[in-house]
Design a protein around this motif. Structure first.
Motif, PDB file in Angstrom:
ATOM      1  N   GLY A 293       2.361   7.772   9.326  1.00  0.00           N
ATOM      2  CA  GLY A 293       1.181   7.343  10.083  1.00  0.00           C
ATOM      3  C   GLY A 293       1.108   5.837  10.296  1.00  0.00           C
ATOM      4  N   ARG A 294       1.382   5.078   9.225  1.00  0.00           N
ATOM      5  CA  ARG A 294       1.246   3.623   9.372  1.00  0.00           C
ATOM      6  C   ARG A 294       2.327   3.053  10.275  1.00  0.00           C
ATOM      7  NH1 ARG A 294       0.789   2.293   3.217  1.00  0.00           N
ATOM      8  NH2 ARG A 294       2.264   4.030   3.320  1.00  0.00           N
ATOM      9  N   GLU A 295       3.545   3.582  10.178  1.00  0.00           N
ATOM     10  CA  GLU A 295       4.606   3.130  11.089  1.00  0.00           C
ATOM     11  C   GLU A 295       4.217   3.462  12.530  1.00  0.00           C
ATOM     12  OE1 GLU A 295       4.886   4.646   8.239  1.00  0.00           O
ATOM     13  OE2 GLU A 295       6.884   4.587   7.389  1.00  0.00           O
ATOM     14  N   ILE A 325      -3.714   7.861  -0.047  1.00  0.00           N
ATOM     15  CA  ILE A 325      -2.386   7.468  -0.549  1.00  0.00           C
ATOM     16  C   ILE A 325      -2.448   6.164  -1.350  1.00  0.00           C
ATOM     17  CG2 ILE A 325      -0.975   8.639   1.193  1.00  0.00           C
ATOM     18  CD1 ILE A 325      -0.830   5.894   2.672  1.00  0.00           C
ATOM     19  N   CYS A 326      -1.360   5.884  -2.038  1.00  0.00           N
ATOM     20  CA  CYS A 326      -1.182   4.619  -2.773  1.00  0.00           C
ATOM     21  C   CYS A 326      -2.176   4.424  -3.905  1.00  0.00           C
ATOM     22  CB  CYS A 326      -1.291   3.411  -1.846  1.00  0.00           C
ATOM     23  SG  CYS A 326      -0.068   3.389  -0.572  1.00  0.00           S
ATOM     24  N   THR A 327      -2.657   5.507  -4.514  1.00  0.00           N
ATOM     25  CA  THR A 327      -3.617   5.333  -5.597  1.00  0.00           C
ATOM     26  C   THR A 327      -2.932   5.319  -6.963  1.00  0.00           C
ATOM     27  OG1 THR A 327      -4.033   7.701  -5.607  1.00  0.00           O
ATOM     28  CG2 THR A 327      -5.551   6.351  -4.341  1.00  0.00           C
ATOM     29  N   GLY A 328      -1.601   5.543  -6.975  1.00  0.00           N
ATOM     30  CA  GLY A 328      -0.891   5.519  -8.257  1.00  0.00           C
ATOM     31  C   GLY A 328       0.080   4.359  -8.381  1.00  0.00           C
ATOM     32  N   GLU A 329       0.272   3.639  -7.293  1.00  0.00           N
ATOM     33  CA  GLU A 329       1.293   2.586  -7.261  1.00  0.00           C
ATOM     34  C   GLU A 329       0.743   1.228  -7.656  1.00  0.00           C
ATOM     35  OE1 GLU A 329       1.040   4.953  -5.027  1.00  0.00           O
ATOM     36  OE2 GLU A 329       3.035   5.881  -5.055  1.00  0.00           O
ATOM     37  N   GLU A 330       1.601   0.436  -8.265  1.00  0.00           N
ATOM     38  CA  GLU A 330       1.279  -0.969  -8.535  1.00  0.00           C
ATOM     39  C   GLU A 330       1.350  -1.743  -7.219  1.00  0.00           C
ATOM     40  OE1 GLU A 330       0.376  -2.448 -11.244  1.00  0.00           O
ATOM     41  OE2 GLU A 330       0.761  -0.915 -12.756  1.00  0.00           O
ATOM     42  N   GLU A 333       4.795  -2.380  -5.983  1.00  0.00           N
ATOM     43  CA  GLU A 333       5.445  -1.193  -5.416  1.00  0.00           C
ATOM     44  C   GLU A 333       5.005  -0.969  -3.979  1.00  0.00           C
ATOM     45  OE1 GLU A 333       5.751   2.482  -8.051  1.00  0.00           O
ATOM     46  OE2 GLU A 333       4.311   1.260  -9.162  1.00  0.00           O
ATOM     47  N   CYS A 334       3.724  -1.117  -3.722  1.00  0.00           N
ATOM     48  CA  CYS A 334       3.197  -0.920  -2.372  1.00  0.00           C
ATOM     49  C   CYS A 334       3.769  -1.955  -1.421  1.00  0.00           C
ATOM     50  CB  CYS A 334       1.674  -1.018  -2.356  1.00  0.00           C
ATOM     51  SG  CYS A 334       0.866   0.529  -2.737  1.00  0.00           S
ATOM     52  N   ARG A 335       3.816  -3.173  -1.876  1.00  0.00           N
ATOM     53  CA  ARG A 335       4.337  -4.248  -1.036  1.00  0.00           C
ATOM     54  C   ARG A 335       5.802  -3.958  -0.651  1.00  0.00           C
ATOM     55  NH1 ARG A 335       3.701  -9.451   1.747  1.00  0.00           N
ATOM     56  NH2 ARG A 335       5.864 -10.012   1.927  1.00  0.00           N
ATOM     57  N   PHE A 336       6.570  -3.511  -1.629  1.00  0.00           N
ATOM     58  CA  PHE A 336       7.980  -3.212  -1.424  1.00  0.00           C
ATOM     59  C   PHE A 336       8.143  -2.027  -0.476  1.00  0.00           C
ATOM     60  CE2 PHE A 336      11.963  -1.196  -2.994  1.00  0.00           C
ATOM     61  CZ  PHE A 336      12.827  -2.235  -2.699  1.00  0.00           C
ATOM     62  N   CYS A 337       7.385  -1.009  -0.761  1.00  0.00           N
ATOM     63  CA  CYS A 337       7.448   0.214   0.048  1.00  0.00           C
ATOM     64  C   CYS A 337       7.081  -0.094   1.501  1.00  0.00           C
ATOM     65  CB  CYS A 337       6.500   1.253  -0.552  1.00  0.00           C
ATOM     66  SG  CYS A 337       6.090   2.631   0.506  1.00  0.00           S
ATOM     67  N   LEU A 338       5.989  -0.828   1.671  1.00  0.00           N
ATOM     68  CA  LEU A 338       5.548  -1.135   3.031  1.00  0.00           C
ATOM     69  C   LEU A 338       6.545  -2.006   3.762  1.00  0.00           C
ATOM     70  CD1 LEU A 338       1.757  -1.905   3.171  1.00  0.00           C
ATOM     71  CD2 LEU A 338       3.058  -0.321   4.567  1.00  0.00           C
TER      72      LEU A 338
HETATM   73 FE1  FES Z   1       1.697   2.024  -1.280  1.00  0.00          FE
HETATM   74 FE2  FES Z   1       3.956   2.881   0.123  1.00  0.00          FE
HETATM   75  S1  FES Z   1       3.354   3.240  -1.966  1.00  0.00           S
HETATM   76  S2  FES Z   1       2.431   1.442   0.632  1.00  0.00           S
END
Ligand code: FES
Ligand code: 5AD
Length: 364
Positions: A293-295, A325-330, A333-338
């Motif tokens: 969705g975000r992409e 989404i993203c309620t379990g990530e540091e 991690e989110c920054r890297f994933c995004l």
């Molecule tokens: Fe949070 Fe992908 S895990 S942006």
């Protein structure tokens, strides 16, 4: 419909997109016509192409990041759609201390964030004085960062005090620009007129103002959406946040269905043409209803992402809607994933405040 009529209709719709690009707005019935055809993939591809080209003019292939800090989930309001509404006794409430907030900023700053979004429910615990103290301390420690507040309706006097203490921007979605629809989403004590007044006041005070709405909220009509676009054209906000409505199990709207991906993307594309240089996030709600969705939001014209910087221990408690989404990530991690997600579609995250610059100032 005959073949000839089909071709005429198609030409008419494509022509409307050209006119939206040129004039930045259309008549309400024309907006409705476009919105109603959001599932026509040829038409939406035509729109997204124009929207992407427009984004590229102002932002190149750069995507701005805002670090979201959800600092309280107490709320005195009772919006029917929202998981942290006052009447949801199942919501486990929390408040972050100023130290917690500064820690989030510190982590965020190391990860390259230069905007912090302080968001919360309408929580009277945070008096103007408390908010001002937080603002000035964040500014003192991170002078190269912009601060965005998202704490709902307050008085002009409060908004002025926040600006003086260091708030640069303010997010306050109008949710729907139609009075009657507004009253179907909110209890009687909340009025659309107040919300609109807040938005114009914030603008007058010099804030970069963000507004927006949910797509596919209960009882929403195509006319309502056209009115949302017309309202946004009138307000000329610096930021526009939209995302699909997603039901939350412990709210009165638990049984309604979620907003559509295609419609949300189509509206992002239209908004990009209405305010070409606006900061438009590809929202977490969009990422929640579709893995990509975000992409897809970025490919439809969005230029901002807002990953979460809140401490992981509170994240699941800021549940505005189910399955967020993203309620379990540091944060890292989110920054890297995004960052990877964004690279995969040919864009890149940037370390930049990403301030809105009005078109007349850009030309000057
Ligand atoms: Fe949070 Fe992908 S895990 S942006
Ligand atoms: N689904 C999608 N978005 C929601 N918001 C609140 N509840 C929901 C929901 N159930 C949005 C509102 C609000 C923003 C912070 O989150 O538009 O302004």
């Amino acid at each position: 419909m005959s073949h000839l009529k089909n071709i005429e209709k198609k030409r008419y719709l494509f022509d409307l997109i050209d006119r939206l690009e040129k004039n930045k707005i259309l008549e309400k019935n024309q907006l409705c016509e476009l919105i109603s055809n959001n599932e026509n993939t040829e038409l939406s591809e035509y729109l997204f192409n124009k929207a992407r080209k427009t984004s590229k003019i102002y932002f190149g292939n750069k995507i701005y990041t805002r670090g979201l800090i959800e600092f309280t989930n107490y709320c005195k309001n009772d919006c029917y759609y929202c998981g942290i509404r006052r009447s949801n006794t199942k919501a486990e409430r929390y408040r972050l201390t100023e130290d917690d907030i500064l820690n989030c900023c510190e982590q965020g700053h190391e990860l390259g964030f230069r905007t912090f979004v302080l968001q919360g429910g309408e929580d009277g615990f945070y008096t103007d004085e408390k908010i001002c103290k937080i603002l000035s301390d964040v500014k003192l420690n991170f002078p190269d960062c912009a601060i965005t507040l998202s704490i709902g309706e307050r008085s002009e006097q409060s908004y002025l005090a926040f600006a003086k203490a260091g708030a640069d921007r303010f997010l306050l979605r109008h949710e729907t620009a139609d009075d009657e629809h507004y009253s179907m989403l909110h209890p009687d004590n909340l009025k659309l007129e107040n919300r609109k007044n807040c938005l114009f006041t914030l603008k007058k005070l010099g804030y970069q103002v963000g507004t927006g709405f949910m797509v596919g909220s209960p009882f929403q009509s195509v006319e309502n959406l056209a009115d949302d676009l017309l309202f946004i054209h009138k307000l000329q906000p610096a930021m526009i946040g939209i995302g699909p409505f997603i039901p939350h199990k412990d709210t009165p709207f638990s049984d309604f269905s979620q907003g559509m991906l295609s419609l949300t993307l189509f509206l992002i594309g239209m908004l990009r043409l209405i305010i070409p240089n606006a900061n438009i996030p590809s929202t977490t709600a969009l990422g929640t209803i579709d893995k990509q969705g975000r992409e897809r939001g970025i490919l439809a014209g969005a230029n901002v992402v807002m990953p979460n910087l809140s401490p992981v221990k509170v994240r699941k408690k800021y549940m505005l809607y189910d399955n967020k989404i993203c309620t379990g990530e540091e944060a890292a991690e989110c920054r890297f994933c995004l960052s990877n997600r964004i690279k995969s579609i040919g864009y890149e995250l940037t370390v930049d405040r990403g301030d809105f610059i009005a078109l007349d100032k850009l030309k000057a």
